[in-house]
Design an enzyme around this catalytic site. Structure first.
Site, PDB file in Angstrom:
ATOM      1  N   ASP A   2       3.533  -7.041 -32.363  1.00 35.84           N
ATOM      2  CA  ASP A   2       2.182  -7.490 -32.019  1.00 35.84           C
ATOM      3  C   ASP A   2       1.884  -8.723 -32.853  1.00 35.84           C
ATOM      4  OD1 ASP A   2       1.808  -5.328 -30.315  1.00 35.84           O
ATOM      5  OD2 ASP A   2       0.950  -4.074 -31.892  1.00 35.84           O
ATOM      6  N   ASP A  29       0.055   2.374 -21.587  1.00 44.68           N
ATOM      7  CA  ASP A  29      -0.571   2.553 -22.892  1.00 44.68           C
ATOM      8  C   ASP A  29      -1.336   3.868 -22.845  1.00 44.68           C
ATOM      9  OD1 ASP A  29       0.330   0.157 -24.008  1.00 44.68           O
ATOM     10  OD2 ASP A  29      -1.344  -0.963 -23.166  1.00 44.68           O
TER      11      ASP A  29
END
Length: 256
Positions: A130, A11
């Site tokens: 998500d 990330d």
């Protein structure tokens, strides 16, 4: 039998790998190029890189980072963050990505999945989802798609969205449970199992891994085709070669 994949996830924000819990409390974890190269040497089956601030900041993924990581590794490379158009997909592929993950823009305009799959092949198009758990008035469990770095609920049911994405041409799904993200309590295997039962394309479990047993259960309980993890690899709580030996002993086919 098809081998299962281990995917370290980078990330990235402002050119650095970061890690948080439930998308908050972000801390620095290292240089993406150095980390990706190390995971490649250690036996990772794939590397994922997600520019976690791209959508909320209204920009595309930083191509320079993608190019440098791609040059440092030999395994497949999945990149996402801020992908809004077929042109964005093309730019990432030209920068060295093997697959491109689409999230927010696909929810806003689902036809983007079809356009990208027809142009580049569905094997190169990944839908990253998500999601958050929801409990109905009768106690029934469901999952809602959220976008823009987990900040915006959409009202979309995850299983319905996964099925539609497969019809549109997505070649793979990354299921990231925000409720479990960074908690090191294990994957949301109920989510993973239900989605796997609803689609034919591969699914990747993401969010919550803290031990080798959690990764094992992602395969055996969640029925994932691949497991993605970040902090347990970044902070050396789990190393890839011993993990693969552990998984093989558990009867899970992995590439050593």
């Amino acid at each position: 039998m098809e081998t299962k994949r281990i995917i370290p996830c980078l990330d990235v924000r402002a050119g650095r790998v970061v890690k948080g819990t439930q998308f908050r409390d972000i801390r620095d974890a290292g240089d993406p190029v150095e980390m990706a190269a190390a995971y490649d040497r250690e036996g990772a089956d794939e590397i994922a890189l997600f520019d976690i601030a791209a959508s909320t900041e209204g920009r595309g993924t930083t191509l320079d980072v993608v190019r440098r990581v791609a040059a440092a590794i030999s395994v497949p490379f999945n990149v996402g963050g801020g992908v809004r158009s077929v042109a964005d997909v093309e730019a990432l592929l030209e920068a060295g990505a093997d697959k491109v993950s689409i999230n927010t823009a696909a929810v806003e305009r689902p036809e983007l999945i079809r356009e990208a799959a027809e142009r580049f092949g569905r094997q190169r198009i990944v839908l990253s989802i998500d999601c958050r758990r929801r409990t109905g008035s009768g106690g029934e469990l469901s999952w809602e798609v959220v976008v823009k770095g987990g900040t915006t609920p959409t009202g979309l049911d995850v299983i319905e969205w996964a099925m539609r994405a497969e019809e549109l041409g997505a070649g793979e799904l990354v299921l990231n449970s925000i409720d479990f993200d960074g908690t090191k309590q294990g994957y949301d295997n109920e989510l993973n199992r239900r989605v796997k039962e609803a689609v034919r394309i591969p699914i990747v479990a993401s969010g919550g891994a803290g031990t080798m047993e959690h990764l094992r259960d992602g395969f055996l309980v969640g029925r994932a085709d691949a497991v993605l993890a970040a902090s347990i690899f970044h902070f050396r709580q789990v190393e890839i070669r011993p993990l693969k030996e552990f998984l093989r002993q558990a009867g899970i086919p992995v590439r050593l």
